[in-house]
Design a protein around this motif. Structure first.
Motif, PDB file in Angstrom:
ATOM      1  N   CYS B   4      15.915  -9.325  -4.294  1.00 46.72           N
ATOM      2  CA  CYS B   4      15.164  -9.546  -3.048  1.00 46.72           C
ATOM      3  C   CYS B   4      16.003 -10.397  -2.082  1.00 46.72           C
ATOM      4  CB  CYS B   4      13.842 -10.251  -3.338  1.00 46.72           C
ATOM      5  SG  CYS B   4      12.779  -9.346  -4.461  1.00 46.72           S
ATOM      6  N   VAL B   8      17.087  -9.415   1.724  1.00 43.43           N
ATOM      7  CA  VAL B   8      16.788 -10.210   2.929  1.00 43.43           C
ATOM      8  C   VAL B   8      18.083 -10.534   3.675  1.00 43.43           C
ATOM      9  CG1 VAL B   8      15.910 -12.452   3.722  1.00 43.43           C
ATOM     10  CG2 VAL B   8      14.575 -11.088   2.106  1.00 43.43           C
ATOM     11  N   ASP B  36       6.789  -6.973  -2.057  1.00 38.13           N
ATOM     12  CA  ASP B  36       7.119  -8.178  -1.278  1.00 38.13           C
ATOM     13  C   ASP B  36       8.216  -7.882  -0.254  1.00 38.13           C
ATOM     14  OD1 ASP B  36       5.280  -9.909  -2.400  1.00 38.13           O
ATOM     15  OD2 ASP B  36       6.586 -10.409  -4.082  1.00 38.13           O
ATOM     16  N   CYS B  37       9.250  -7.164  -0.686  1.00 38.87           N
ATOM     17  CA  CYS B  37      10.342  -6.846   0.259  1.00 38.87           C
ATOM     18  C   CYS B  37       9.867  -5.873   1.335  1.00 38.87           C
ATOM     19  CB  CYS B  37      11.562  -6.295  -0.490  1.00 38.87           C
ATOM     20  SG  CYS B  37      12.505  -7.617  -1.272  1.00 38.87           S
ATOM     21  N   THR B  38       8.974  -4.959   0.967  1.00 44.86           N
ATOM     22  CA  THR B  38       8.433  -4.036   1.974  1.00 44.86           C
ATOM     23  C   THR B  38       7.648  -4.827   3.017  1.00 44.86           C
ATOM     24  OG1 THR B  38       8.327  -2.297   0.336  1.00 44.86           O
ATOM     25  CG2 THR B  38       6.986  -1.981   2.302  1.00 44.86           C
ATOM     26  N   ALA B  39       6.846  -5.806   2.534  1.00 43.78           N
ATOM     27  CA  ALA B  39       6.076  -6.647   3.465  1.00 43.78           C
ATOM     28  C   ALA B  39       7.033  -7.469   4.326  1.00 43.78           C
ATOM     29  CB  ALA B  39       5.146  -7.571   2.684  1.00 43.78           C
ATOM     30  N   PHE B  40       8.111  -7.970   3.701  1.00 44.21           N
ATOM     31  CA  PHE B  40       9.084  -8.773   4.460  1.00 44.21           C
ATOM     32  C   PHE B  40       9.733  -7.913   5.549  1.00 44.21           C
ATOM     33  CE2 PHE B  40      12.522 -11.448   5.621  1.00 44.21           C
ATOM     34  CZ  PHE B  40      12.163 -12.733   5.253  1.00 44.21           C
ATOM     35  N   ASN B  42       8.564  -5.163   6.976  1.00 44.16           N
ATOM     36  CA  ASN B  42       7.586  -4.816   8.017  1.00 44.16           C
ATOM     37  C   ASN B  42       7.357  -5.981   8.984  1.00 44.16           C
ATOM     38  OD1 ASN B  42       7.274  -2.318   6.886  1.00 44.16           O
ATOM     39  ND2 ASN B  42       5.384  -2.808   5.791  1.00 44.16           N
TER      40      ASN B  42
END
Lengths: 228, 78
Positions: B4, B8, B36-40, B42
């Motif tokens: 992750c 980022v 979590d990375c998809t949310a980050f 977006n």
């Protein structure tokens, strides 16, 4: 299938050739404008104000966060163009040259101001576990219903965050994400390496996201303060 | 395999289309399995999309008129 690939190649070549044509037309128009500016044609200066006035004012206001300073910068930029256009040799694009004068003038305004309180970057950047995973679950607030009040409040949070971002990061974010300059144009405008532009842009974007994220997590605007 | 944190670190390069295809593919594979990375991603994109509006500042009409006047004066003097 082969036919589809061929069509894609033709379309791609067509689109590249249209882009080159557009680029050539823009360069020719810019060369014409520079020649008229160098001849001192008032109409050319009016056209320059039409093309760059809003952009320069927005950049100056974004860097200085002060409308009176933005006004001074705008005037300084156009006076500088008027005085130095004769020496403009076209090594850089006209826009890059003008943005460079504006960014320098606006950053100079900030040097006369008292230093802002500092916030450690570490508090603003995402946190990870030793195995590289996110420290805490990440909430996706990007699809929140676009209620006008929330949109307005989010915009205010982002405005505060931009104001808090250190100027050397803010100017890169403004040139790339607001004015739409490429990384190489931004590097040329600010006299920075591409690596420095990319690094400042990324940190700047992470900082802005962290501030908006904090607002959605805590339901209130984060405290405004300086950051270095 | 990327973590992750790696994702980022690469996010600006990814949203700007500057990553080489192999790295972009690795990142997309990670995104497929990581909420979590998809949310980050977006929220990172959403912030970037909202930035121009947050930085909007229009030059007042009266300032434009004064600037044109100022330039005309200088051209006549010059």
């Amino acid at each position: 299938m082969r036919g589809g690939g061929g069509l894609r190649r033709i379309l791609s070549r067509f689109s590249a050739s249209r882009a080159q044509e557009k680029d050539r037309a823009e360069k020719a128009a810019e060369a014409g404008l520079v020649a008229r500016l160098q001849a001192g044609a008032p109409a050319a200066f009016e056209m320059l104000v039409e093309q760059y006035g809003d952009k320069i004012y927005r950049l100056a206001a974004g860097i200085t966060r002060n409308s009176a300073d933005a006004e001074d910068v705008l005037q300084e930029v156009f006076l500088s163009v008027l005085q130095h256009i004769k020496d403009f040799e076209g090594r850089a694009a006209l826009g890059t040259w003008i943005y460079r004068i504006a960014a320098n003038a606006a950053l100079m305004k900030l040097r006369t101001r008292p230093a802002v309180p500092l916030i450690p970057w570490e508090e603003e950047l995402p946190q990870f576990r030793p195995d590289g995973g996110h420290q805490a679950p990440v909430t996706d607030w990007s699809r929140n219903p676009e209620e006008s009040l929330m949109e307005k409040e989010t915009r205010a949070v982002l405005q505060d965050a931009l104001a808090t971002l250190p100027p050397e990061y803010r100017v890169v974010v403004l040139l790339r994400d607001v004015e739409g300059l490429s990384a190489s144009e931004t590097a040329e405008t600010l006299g920075l390496s591409m690596a420095a532009v990319k690094s400042r842009l990324h940190r700047g974007r992470l900082f802005l996201r962290a501030r908006v994220n904090g607002y959605f997590r805590e339901g209130r605007r984060p405290h405004a303060g300086g950051s270095r | 395999m990327i973590t992750c944190k790696d994702l980022v670190d690469l996010l600006s390069g990814y949203v700007d289309g500057e990553l080489d295809p192999a790295t972009a593919r690795q990142l997309e594979e990670h995104l497929r399995d990581c909420v979590d990375c998809t949310a980050f991603l977006n929220t990172f994109r959403k912030t970037r999309a909202m930035t121009p509006e947050a930085a909007e500042a229009a030059m007042p009409q009266e300032l434009r008129a004064r600037l044109l006047c100022f330039l005309r004066d200088h051209l006549h003097q010059g």
